[in-house]
Design a protein around this motif. Structure first.
Motif: not given
Ligand code: MG
Ligand code: AMP
Length: 310
Positions: A47-49, A135-139, A143-145, A221-223
């Protein structure tokens, strides 16, 4: 926030069937699944890839339950007593007979564990007979949700259920500390390093920008909100959105404020939702003012710095 038991039951049922459910926590929303089930945990990555080599944080109700899966040490007990439940994640040694899925740990013999404080997350954990990998519910790399609407934006109908717990009160991910040897911070987060240091009463290593990545939350590279970000900006360019730490009188339609009076706590809570809002408002880039580099400001700056590498 009122706890709706019917909603928690719905989440419980899906999780028991090895499905993924988005859950509220005080840091950010989590994409949760049974941490003992390979089938369930594989769905999180899909889901998150999310790259398979990026291990997951496992959420427990309390340390009594964690005993089955991890061995403790004195530093852990000290920090657990002082800060849990709360926004801190511990890297501990995994016990040989633990039932944690190898998908969660990427076959390592360590486990990242956390005890969420959000009352809805806690009520849900009480009803389950397994801990939750979340984990955080974002792709992945985005950016995190911090609200159910953010989760919906990223996953649409691909996600079976989002348990609504309002907006996350902290709005930044947990602080990750490796406690296997000398305490080492692997990711700055919602619990300030100086407070952890005080509680342990000893030096702690901060390894937030290592040459070798041990915790992919450290990826450079993140968020990313998906548009370019410039930092420490005094003068904005044409067409940019301007992200400011506190409200000022010269408000313009392209000015976005993280807090009323410069509170870093309030700014943290609003950071991700404001980045998402700017993207939705169709700006092509973001200029950010200088954010004080102290306390939670250090975490905010860390996230903005990584987001700016896009
Ligand atoms: Mg995360
Ligand atoms: P998120 O995916 O946003 O929940 O972030 C979880 C973070 O925890 C990622 O940066 C992971 O790499 C990190 N993590 C999870 N398990 C471990 C572990 N065993 N050792 C080091 N970092 C970990």
């Amino acid at each position: 926030m009122k706890i709706n038991l019917a909603n928690i039951k719905k989440a419980q049922k899906l999780l028991n069937k090895s499905e993924c459910v988005a859950i509220p926590t005080e840091t950010v929303y989590g994409l949760a699944a049974n941490a003992y089930s390979d089938t369930a945990c594989k769905k999180i990555y899909k889901l998150k890839k999310r790259p398979k080599n990026n291990p997951l944080i496992v959420h427990y109700l309390n340390c009594q339950i964690l005993k089955k899966d991890c061995s403790f040490n004195n530093n852990f007990i000290k920090l657990y007593k002082k800060f849990c439940p709360g926004p801190i994640t511990f890297i501990l040694d995994l016990k040989k007979n633990s039932k944690i899925s190898k998908i969660v740990t990427n076959k390592q013999n360590t486990l990242a564990v956390r005890f969420p404080k959000h009352p809805i997350a806690r009520s849900l954990l009480k009803k389950l007979n397994f801990p939750l990998a979340a984990p955080s519910a974002n792709l992945s790399s985005k950016v995190s949700a911090v609200t159910p609407a953010d989760v919906k934006d990223d996953f649409g109908n691909n996600i079976k259920y989002i348990l609504d717990g309002g907006k996350s009160s902290i709005g930044l991910e947990s602080t990750i500390i490796d406690l296997r040897n000398k305490p080492k911070i692997l990711r700055l987060g919602g619990l300030e390093t100086s407070i952890i240091k005080k509680a342990l009463n000893k030096k702690i290593i901060i390894n937030n920008n290592p040459s070798k990545i041990s915790s992919p939350g450290q990826f450079k590279i993140h968020y990313s909100p998906g548009i370019p970000i410039r930092l420490n900006v005094k003068k904005i360019r044409n067409g940019e959105a301007y992200l400011l730490i506190k409200k000022n009188k010269r408000t313009k339609s392209n000015y976005y404020f993280l807090s009323k009076n410069g509170s870093l706590r309030e700014a943290s809570k609003n950071l991700y939702s404001t980045l998402r809002k700017i993207k939705k408002d169709k700006y092509k880039s973001i200029a950010v003012c200088k954010i004080p580099n102290k306390g939670l400001g250090k975490t905010i700056n860390d996230r903005l710095m990584r987001a700016s590498k896009f």
